[in-house]
Design a protein around this motif. Structure first.
Motif, PDB file in Angstrom:
ATOM      1  N   UNK A 166       0.841  -1.200   0.000  1.00  0.00           N
ATOM      2  CA  UNK A 166       0.000   0.000   0.000  1.00  0.00           C
ATOM      3  C   UNK A 166       0.878   1.252   0.000  1.00  0.00           C
ATOM      4  N   UNK A 167       0.612   2.168  -0.922  1.00  0.00           N
ATOM      5  CA  UNK A 167       1.414   3.383  -1.021  1.00  0.00           C
ATOM      6  C   UNK A 167       1.122   4.367   0.103  1.00  0.00           C
ATOM      7  N   UNK A 168      -0.155   4.501   0.489  1.00  0.00           N
ATOM      8  CA  UNK A 168      -0.521   5.450   1.535  1.00  0.00           C
ATOM      9  C   UNK A 168      -1.769   4.953   2.248  1.00  0.00           C
ATOM     10  N   UNK A 169      -1.858   5.233   3.550  1.00  0.00           N
ATOM     11  CA  UNK A 169      -3.026   4.847   4.329  1.00  0.00           C
ATOM     12  C   UNK A 169      -3.467   6.037   5.170  1.00  0.00           C
ATOM     13  N   UNK A 170      -4.745   6.377   5.062  1.00  0.00           N
ATOM     14  CA  UNK A 170      -5.323   7.471   5.839  1.00  0.00           C
ATOM     15  C   UNK A 170      -6.175   6.851   6.942  1.00  0.00           C
ATOM     16  N   UNK A 171      -5.661   6.840   8.148  1.00  0.00           N
ATOM     17  CA  UNK A 171      -6.313   6.138   9.238  1.00  0.00           C
ATOM     18  C   UNK A 171      -7.441   6.911   9.883  1.00  0.00           C
ATOM     19  N   UNK A 172      -8.234   6.184  10.679  1.00  0.00           N
ATOM     20  CA  UNK A 172      -9.302   6.780  11.480  1.00  0.00           C
ATOM     21  C   UNK A 172      -8.807   6.868  12.916  1.00  0.00           C
ATOM     22  N   UNK A 173      -8.929   8.047  13.511  1.00  0.00           N
ATOM     23  CA  UNK A 173      -8.418   8.283  14.863  1.00  0.00           C
ATOM     24  C   UNK A 173      -9.119   7.366  15.865  1.00  0.00           C
ATOM     25  N   UNK A 174      -8.346   6.810  16.788  1.00  0.00           N
ATOM     26  CA  UNK A 174      -8.886   5.951  17.847  1.00  0.00           C
ATOM     27  C   UNK A 174      -9.237   6.820  19.044  1.00  0.00           C
ATOM     28  N   UNK A 175     -10.517   7.069  19.322  1.00  0.00           N
ATOM     29  CA  UNK A 175     -10.865   7.907  20.464  1.00  0.00           C
ATOM     30  C   UNK A 175     -10.489   7.227  21.783  1.00  0.00           C
ATOM     31  N   UNK A 176     -10.086   7.999  22.788  1.00  0.00           N
ATOM     32  CA  UNK A 176     -10.084   9.467  22.870  1.00  0.00           C
ATOM     33  C   UNK A 176      -8.794  10.115  22.371  1.00  0.00           C
ATOM     34  N   UNK A 177      -7.974   9.388  21.604  1.00  0.00           N
ATOM     35  CA  UNK A 177      -6.764   9.992  21.045  1.00  0.00           C
ATOM     36  C   UNK A 177      -7.144  11.082  20.045  1.00  0.00           C
ATOM     37  N   UNK A 178      -6.142  11.859  19.625  1.00  0.00           N
ATOM     38  CA  UNK A 178      -6.440  12.990  18.727  1.00  0.00           C
ATOM     39  C   UNK A 178      -5.645  12.930  17.426  1.00  0.00           C
ATOM     40  N   UNK A 179      -4.883  11.857  17.203  1.00  0.00           N
ATOM     41  CA  UNK A 179      -4.108  11.771  15.961  1.00  0.00           C
ATOM     42  C   UNK A 179      -3.759  10.328  15.645  1.00  0.00           C
ATOM     43  N   UNK A 180      -3.581  10.063  14.350  1.00  0.00           N
ATOM     44  CA  UNK A 180      -3.095   8.758  13.883  1.00  0.00           C
ATOM     45  C   UNK A 180      -2.151   8.972  12.723  1.00  0.00           C
ATOM     46  N   UNK A 181      -1.040   8.223  12.741  1.00  0.00           N
ATOM     47  CA  UNK A 181      -0.029   8.309  11.694  1.00  0.00           C
ATOM     48  C   UNK A 181      -0.168   7.113  10.767  1.00  0.00           C
ATOM     49  N   UNK A 182      -0.179   7.344   9.461  1.00  0.00           N
ATOM     50  CA  UNK A 182      -0.222   6.266   8.475  1.00  0.00           C
ATOM     51  C   UNK A 182       1.093   6.191   7.716  1.00  0.00           C
TER      52      UNK A 182
END
Length: 424
Positions: free
Chosen positions: A354-370
């Motif tokens: 996979x070239x790029x992945x746009x993740x869904x934030x895991x609450x209650x966190x505020x960011x996710x890195x793909x």
């Protein structure tokens, strides 16, 4: 019943690791709990003497339900709180991780063993009495492990399921009573060959998928996501990794994920607004960087346990902990702190192309890195065209806390760190 994740609403005890009258200290493991995601060891939150069990094995109860009574050290132990001073005879075998469904069929345990209390001493062929839990005995029978040869790490030397797995890892795999896996036809490992109470891998995967889907729907419905991405120059990282791996055995070699995850953790520490939680009172930054790592399970589904204090680990330490974390996640033996402590999560599908992945934030966190695939790509710089190792990094972040400027600062910091990988 402790909360073992932001989306956990209930759980069930499948194995007791302590017994009435045992003295426990804060941090001691007391039980194995089955959630919708995995099996996890639960530790005691305080010192005391075990009084009695307050829930039955395999009884599903809401988070916050008392499961065990403790008396103060020196205080007389109450005679069996709720009439459950001894483990109840389970109606069926407690569930084990999905991978157990792939084991060859083994003789069923004796009827008296199936109804025996946890960790009751059992006679061995040599006459020695061995303290072991029902789950440990059942797994030992499946793997052909002699409990007399297993060292117990539980209270009073009792043998737990984890002790049996450790013994199996270093024990001969062809005991006289075991059927070699190659000789077992597919029908022999069908659900009928597995104890009735053992949830099939498909059942656990479906439950995990439903739990994950509910959490992600909540995330997308309540968190205003924004996304930014960039292409990382990994030429120096690749050269350093190759240099360090030259003299190493294959099992100890570094992989790109070790550098990328370390840089992601340090960048989260350095850029405000990426590391922490959204609460009713607003954003609460975390003093620690516990990097959640998305792990695909063999039976299907996804969990994201945390590498604790990842920003303070060396690349080698992080690599070792990552291997251990992934192995335990897939074996269904994660600690409560690993499942409930992540302050930011990273996900990578690069090994799948996979070239790029746009993740869904895991609450209650505020960011996710793909993190995408690490590969050689054409690279133009200063009017010259060449080939460099590169990967696409994306950031999904909470617009209530940061905006595109903060997100770009995070990705820029990530690139700066990977241009000097020797400092990680």
């Amino acid at each position: 019943m402790p909360s073992l994740g932001a989306d956990m609403e209930h759980g069930k005890v499948v194995e007791w690791l302590v017994h009435p009258g045992d003295t426990v200290h804060q941090g001691d493991l007391i039980a194995v709990v089955d959630t919708d995601k995995t099996l996890m060891d639960v530790e005691s939150f305080e010192d005391g003497v075990v009084g009695g069990y307050l829930v039955d094995l395999s009884e599903t109860v809401p988070v916050g339900t008392p499961i065990l009574s403790l008396a103060e050290p020196g205080e007389e132990v109450p005679p069996g709180d709720g009439g459950r001073a001894a483990p109840p005879a389970p109606q069926a075998a407690p569930p084990v991780p999905p991978e157990s469904a792939l084991l060859p069929a083994a003789p069923a345990p004796p009827a008296e063993a199936a109804g025996a209390p946890a960790a009751v001493p059992r006679p061995t062929p040599g006459g020695r009495r061995v303290r072991s839990s029902p789950l440990a005995r059942r797994l030992a029978a499946q793997l052909g492990i002699d409990l007399a040869a297993v060292t117990g790490t539980g209270q009073q030397g009792s043998i737990s399921e984890a002790d049996v797995r450790r013994a199996a890892a270093g024990a001969p795999q062809e005991p006289a009573t075991a059927v070699p896996p190659a000789a077992v036809p597919p029908a022999a490992v069908a659900p009928a060959a597995v104890p009735a109470a053992v949830a099939p891998a498909a059942g656990r995967a479906a439950s995990l998928r439903a739990s994950l889907g509910s959490l992600m729907a909540k995330s997308k419905g309540t968190i205003p996501h924004y996304y930014v991405s960039t292409t990382l120059d990994l030429s120096r990282m690749g050269a350093l990794m190759q240099e360090r791996n030259v003299a190493r055995p294959v099992s100890d070699r570094l992989v790109p994920a070790a550098f990328l995850l370390k840089a992601a953790a340090v960048a989260a520490r350095d850029v405000p607004g990426m590391n922490g939680f959204w609460t009713d009172d607003g954003f609460a930054p975390s003093e620690h960087v516990h990097l959640g790592v998305a792990v695909a399970l063999r039976g299907g589904g996804l969990v994201a346990p945390a590498l604790l204090d990842a920003d303070g680990l060396s690349v080698d330490e992080l690599m070792q902990r990552l291997r251990d974390l992934v192995a335990r996640a897939r074996a269904g033996r994660l600690a409560r702190t690993e499942m409930a402590s992540a302050t930011i999560t990273a996900t990578s599908l690069g090994d799948l192309g996979v070239e790029a992945v746009f993740g869904v934030i895991v609450p209650p966190q505020v960011a996710m890195v793909g993190l995408g695939r690490v590969a050689e790509r054409p690279w133009a710089e200063n009017g010259m065209l060449g080939v460099r190792m590169a990967a696409t990094a994306t950031l999904s972040a909470d617009h209530r806390v940061t905006d595109g400027l903060g997100g770009s600062r995070y990705l820029n910091r990530l690139q700066e760190l990977l241009l000097t990988p020797e400092d990680l």
